[in-house]
Design a protein around this motif. Structure first.
Motif, PDB file in Angstrom:
ATOM      1  N   LYS A 129     -35.472   1.317  31.016  1.00 30.41           N
ATOM      2  CA  LYS A 129     -34.149   0.828  31.426  1.00 30.41           C
ATOM      3  C   LYS A 129     -33.646   1.588  32.651  1.00 30.41           C
ATOM      4  CE  LYS A 129     -29.505  -0.345  29.982  1.00 30.41           C
ATOM      5  NZ  LYS A 129     -29.210  -0.574  31.352  1.00 30.41           N
ATOM      6  N   LYS A 153     -41.403  -9.971  18.121  1.00 26.35           N
ATOM      7  CA  LYS A 153     -40.440  -8.866  18.108  1.00 26.35           C
ATOM      8  C   LYS A 153     -40.592  -8.002  19.362  1.00 26.35           C
ATOM      9  CE  LYS A 153     -38.576  -5.392  14.979  1.00 26.35           C
ATOM     10  NZ  LYS A 153     -38.689  -4.732  13.692  1.00 26.35           N
ATOM     11  N   LYS A 191     -39.205  -9.900  22.373  1.00 27.62           N
ATOM     12  CA  LYS A 191     -37.739  -9.852  22.310  1.00 27.62           C
ATOM     13  C   LYS A 191     -37.216  -8.489  22.755  1.00 27.62           C
ATOM     14  CE  LYS A 191     -33.842 -10.535  19.282  1.00 27.62           C
ATOM     15  NZ  LYS A 191     -33.306 -11.243  18.168  1.00 27.62           N
ATOM     16  N   ARG A 192     -37.859  -7.426  22.308  1.00 22.32           N
ATOM     17  CA  ARG A 192     -37.395  -6.070  22.661  1.00 22.32           C
ATOM     18  C   ARG A 192     -37.539  -5.783  24.155  1.00 22.32           C
ATOM     19  NH1 ARG A 192     -33.969  -2.588  23.090  1.00 22.32           N
ATOM     20  NH2 ARG A 192     -34.554  -0.408  22.940  1.00 22.32           N
ATOM     21  N   GLU A 222     -34.858  -7.622  25.944  1.00 22.01           N
ATOM     22  CA  GLU A 222     -33.565  -6.936  25.783  1.00 22.01           C
ATOM     23  C   GLU A 222     -33.440  -5.763  26.749  1.00 22.01           C
ATOM     24  OE1 GLU A 222     -32.956  -7.655  20.968  1.00 22.01           O
ATOM     25  OE2 GLU A 222     -33.496  -5.674  21.709  1.00 22.01           O
ATOM     26  N   GLN A 254     -32.947  -7.034  30.191  1.00 24.68           N
ATOM     27  CA  GLN A 254     -31.889  -8.040  30.307  1.00 24.68           C
ATOM     28  C   GLN A 254     -32.451  -9.327  30.914  1.00 24.68           C
ATOM     29  OE1 GLN A 254     -29.189  -5.487  32.548  1.00 24.68           O
ATOM     30  NE2 GLN A 254     -27.898  -5.320  30.711  1.00 24.68           N
ATOM     31  N   ASP A 285     -34.782 -13.146  30.070  1.00 20.39           N
ATOM     32  CA  ASP A 285     -35.015 -14.197  29.088  1.00 20.39           C
ATOM     33  C   ASP A 285     -36.396 -13.961  28.467  1.00 20.39           C
ATOM     34  OD1 ASP A 285     -36.091 -17.066  28.337  1.00 20.39           O
ATOM     35  OD2 ASP A 285     -33.893 -17.166  28.399  1.00 20.39           O
ATOM     36  N   GLU A 286     -36.520 -14.204  27.186  1.00 28.31           N
ATOM     37  CA  GLU A 286     -37.805 -14.010  26.509  1.00 28.31           C
ATOM     38  C   GLU A 286     -38.924 -14.835  27.139  1.00 28.31           C
ATOM     39  OE1 GLU A 286     -37.572 -14.214  22.183  1.00 28.31           O
ATOM     40  OE2 GLU A 286     -35.536 -13.391  22.299  1.00 28.31           O
TER      41      GLU A 286
END
Length: 157
Positions: free
Chosen positions: A79, A112, A115-116, A119, A122, A124-125
Protein backbone atom coordinates in the motif's frame (compact mmCIF):
# COMPACT_ATOMS: atom_id res chain seq x y z
CA UNK A 1 1.93 6.28 -21.69
CA UNK A 2 1.57 2.53 -21.05
CA UNK A 3 4.21 0.50 -19.23
CA UNK A 4 4.57 -3.09 -18.11
CA UNK A 5 6.36 -4.39 -15.05
CA UNK A 6 7.60 -7.81 -13.97
CA UNK A 7 7.96 -8.89 -10.36
CA UNK A 8 9.44 -12.06 -8.88
CA UNK A 9 10.04 -13.47 -5.43
CA UNK A 10 10.95 -16.81 -3.89
CA UNK A 11 11.04 -17.92 -0.28
CA UNK A 12 11.83 -21.15 1.50
CA UNK A 13 9.07 -22.86 3.47
CA UNK A 14 9.61 -23.89 7.09
CA UNK A 15 7.69 -25.17 10.06
CA UNK A 16 6.75 -22.61 12.69
CA UNK A 17 5.91 -19.83 10.20
CA UNK A 18 2.60 -18.72 8.70
CA UNK A 19 1.89 -19.27 5.01
CA UNK A 20 0.76 -15.86 3.82
CA UNK A 21 0.12 -15.32 0.12
CA UNK A 22 -1.56 -12.26 -1.32
CA UNK A 23 -2.27 -10.92 2.15
CA UNK A 24 -4.22 -14.05 3.11
CA UNK A 25 -3.13 -16.60 5.69
CA UNK A 26 -3.49 -20.08 4.19
CA UNK A 27 -3.68 -22.98 6.64
CA UNK A 28 -0.67 -25.29 6.20
CA UNK A 29 1.96 -27.00 8.32
CA UNK A 30 4.72 -24.85 6.81
CA UNK A 31 5.05 -21.14 6.30
CA UNK A 32 7.26 -18.68 4.51
CA UNK A 33 10.71 -17.71 5.76
CA UNK A 34 11.44 -14.05 5.23
CA UNK A 35 12.59 -10.81 6.81
CA UNK A 36 9.05 -9.44 6.69
CA UNK A 37 6.00 -11.72 6.83
CA UNK A 38 7.47 -13.41 3.73
CA UNK A 39 4.45 -12.88 1.47
CA UNK A 40 6.17 -13.76 -1.81
CA UNK A 41 3.08 -12.93 -3.87
CA UNK A 42 2.72 -9.39 -2.52
CA UNK A 43 6.48 -8.90 -2.89
CA UNK A 44 6.24 -9.87 -6.57
CA UNK A 45 3.25 -7.55 -7.04
CA UNK A 46 5.12 -4.71 -5.35
CA UNK A 47 8.14 -5.20 -7.61
CA UNK A 48 6.10 -5.38 -10.82
CA UNK A 49 4.36 -2.10 -9.97
CA UNK A 50 7.62 -0.38 -9.03
CA UNK A 51 9.27 -1.66 -12.21
CA UNK A 52 6.47 -0.43 -14.46
CA UNK A 53 6.61 3.00 -12.81
CA UNK A 54 10.43 3.06 -13.00
CA UNK A 55 10.63 3.65 -9.26
CA UNK A 56 13.05 0.99 -8.00
CA UNK A 57 12.30 -2.27 -6.25
CA UNK A 58 11.02 -3.51 -2.91
CA UNK A 59 14.57 -3.76 -1.51
CA UNK A 60 15.28 -0.10 -2.20
CA UNK A 61 12.08 0.92 -0.41
CA UNK A 62 12.34 -1.52 2.50
CA UNK A 63 15.95 -2.76 2.91
CA UNK A 64 16.19 -6.07 4.77
CA UNK A 65 19.15 -4.65 6.69
CA UNK A 66 16.73 -2.25 8.38
CA UNK A 67 15.22 -3.85 11.50
CA UNK A 68 12.16 -1.59 11.09
CA UNK A 69 10.90 -4.00 8.40
CA UNK A 70 11.43 -7.20 10.44
CA UNK A 71 8.13 -9.16 10.37
CA UNK A 72 6.44 -6.26 8.53
CA UNK A 73 3.00 -6.79 7.00
CA UNK A 74 3.59 -7.00 3.24
CA UNK A 75 0.12 -5.53 2.62
CA UNK A 76 1.25 -2.34 4.37
CA UNK A 77 4.45 -2.31 2.30
CA UNK A 78 2.48 -2.72 -0.95
CA UNK A 79 0.00 0.00 0.00
CA UNK A 80 2.86 2.40 0.82
CA UNK A 81 4.48 1.76 -2.56
CA UNK A 82 1.17 1.94 -4.45
CA UNK A 83 0.32 5.29 -2.84
CA UNK A 84 3.69 6.64 -4.07
CA UNK A 85 3.14 5.25 -7.58
CA UNK A 86 -0.37 6.72 -7.78
CA UNK A 87 0.93 10.09 -6.62
CA UNK A 88 3.10 10.12 -9.76
CA UNK A 89 -0.04 9.83 -11.91
CA UNK A 90 0.01 6.09 -12.68
CA UNK A 91 -3.21 4.09 -12.96
CA UNK A 92 -3.50 0.31 -12.74
CA UNK A 93 -4.87 -1.46 -15.79
CA UNK A 94 -4.30 -5.05 -14.63
CA UNK A 95 -2.07 -7.49 -12.77
CA UNK A 96 -1.58 -11.18 -13.57
CA UNK A 97 0.22 -13.48 -11.13
CA UNK A 98 1.54 -17.03 -10.92
CA UNK A 99 2.22 -18.83 -7.65
CA UNK A 100 4.47 -21.87 -7.90
CA UNK A 101 3.62 -24.06 -4.91
CA UNK A 102 3.32 -27.84 -4.57
CA UNK A 103 1.14 -27.85 -1.45
CA UNK A 104 -1.37 -26.79 -0.25
CA UNK A 105 -3.78 -26.48 -3.15
CA UNK A 106 -4.22 -22.80 -3.93
CA UNK A 107 -7.51 -22.88 -5.85
CA UNK A 108 -9.76 -22.85 -2.75
CA UNK A 109 -8.08 -19.58 -1.69
CA UNK A 110 -7.89 -17.81 -5.05
CA UNK A 111 -10.98 -15.61 -4.81
CA UNK A 112 -10.06 -14.42 -1.32
CA UNK A 113 -6.51 -13.56 -2.47
CA UNK A 114 -7.79 -11.68 -5.53
CA UNK A 115 -10.20 -9.74 -3.32
CA UNK A 116 -7.45 -8.88 -0.83
CA UNK A 117 -5.01 -7.64 -3.49
CA UNK A 118 -7.81 -5.56 -5.05
CA UNK A 119 -8.57 -4.05 -1.61
CA UNK A 120 -4.93 -3.12 -0.99
CA UNK A 121 -4.65 -1.48 -4.43
CA UNK A 122 -8.14 0.06 -4.33
CA UNK A 123 -8.80 -1.68 -7.63
CA UNK A 124 -11.63 -3.69 -9.11
CA UNK A 125 -11.28 -7.45 -8.66
CA UNK A 126 -11.55 -7.84 -12.45
CA UNK A 127 -8.14 -6.11 -12.72
CA UNK A 128 -6.39 -8.82 -10.67
CA UNK A 129 -5.82 -12.47 -11.53
CA UNK A 130 -3.86 -15.12 -9.68
CA UNK A 131 -3.22 -18.71 -10.68
CA UNK A 132 -1.05 -21.47 -9.27
CA UNK A 133 1.19 -24.16 -10.71
CA UNK A 134 2.94 -27.04 -9.00
CA UNK A 135 6.53 -28.06 -9.46
CA UNK A 136 5.45 -31.51 -10.65
CA UNK A 137 7.41 -32.94 -7.70
CA UNK A 138 10.74 -31.57 -9.03
CA UNK A 139 13.14 -29.03 -7.53
CA UNK A 140 12.56 -26.90 -4.45
CA UNK A 141 8.97 -26.14 -5.45
CA UNK A 142 8.00 -29.73 -6.27
CA UNK A 143 9.63 -31.05 -3.13
CA UNK A 144 7.59 -28.60 -1.02
CA UNK A 145 10.61 -26.63 0.19
CA UNK A 146 9.82 -23.26 -1.42
CA UNK A 147 7.22 -20.98 -2.94
CA UNK A 148 7.93 -18.85 -6.00
CA UNK A 149 5.76 -16.01 -7.34
CA UNK A 150 5.73 -13.97 -10.53
CA UNK A 151 3.58 -10.95 -11.32
CA UNK A 152 3.16 -8.73 -14.36
CA UNK A 153 1.24 -5.50 -14.52
CA UNK A 154 0.15 -2.86 -16.96
CA UNK A 155 0.13 0.75 -15.81
CA UNK A 156 -1.07 3.80 -17.71
CA UNK A 157 -0.57 7.52 -17.32
Amino acid sequence: MIRTGLGYDKHLLAEGRKLILGGVEIPFEKGVLGHSDGDALLHAVTDCLLGAAGMGDIGSYFPSENSEWKDADSAVLLKTVWDDIRSKGWKLENIDCVIKLEKPKFLPHREKVIKRIAEILQADESQIFVKAKTGEKTGEIGEGRAVECLAVCLLSK
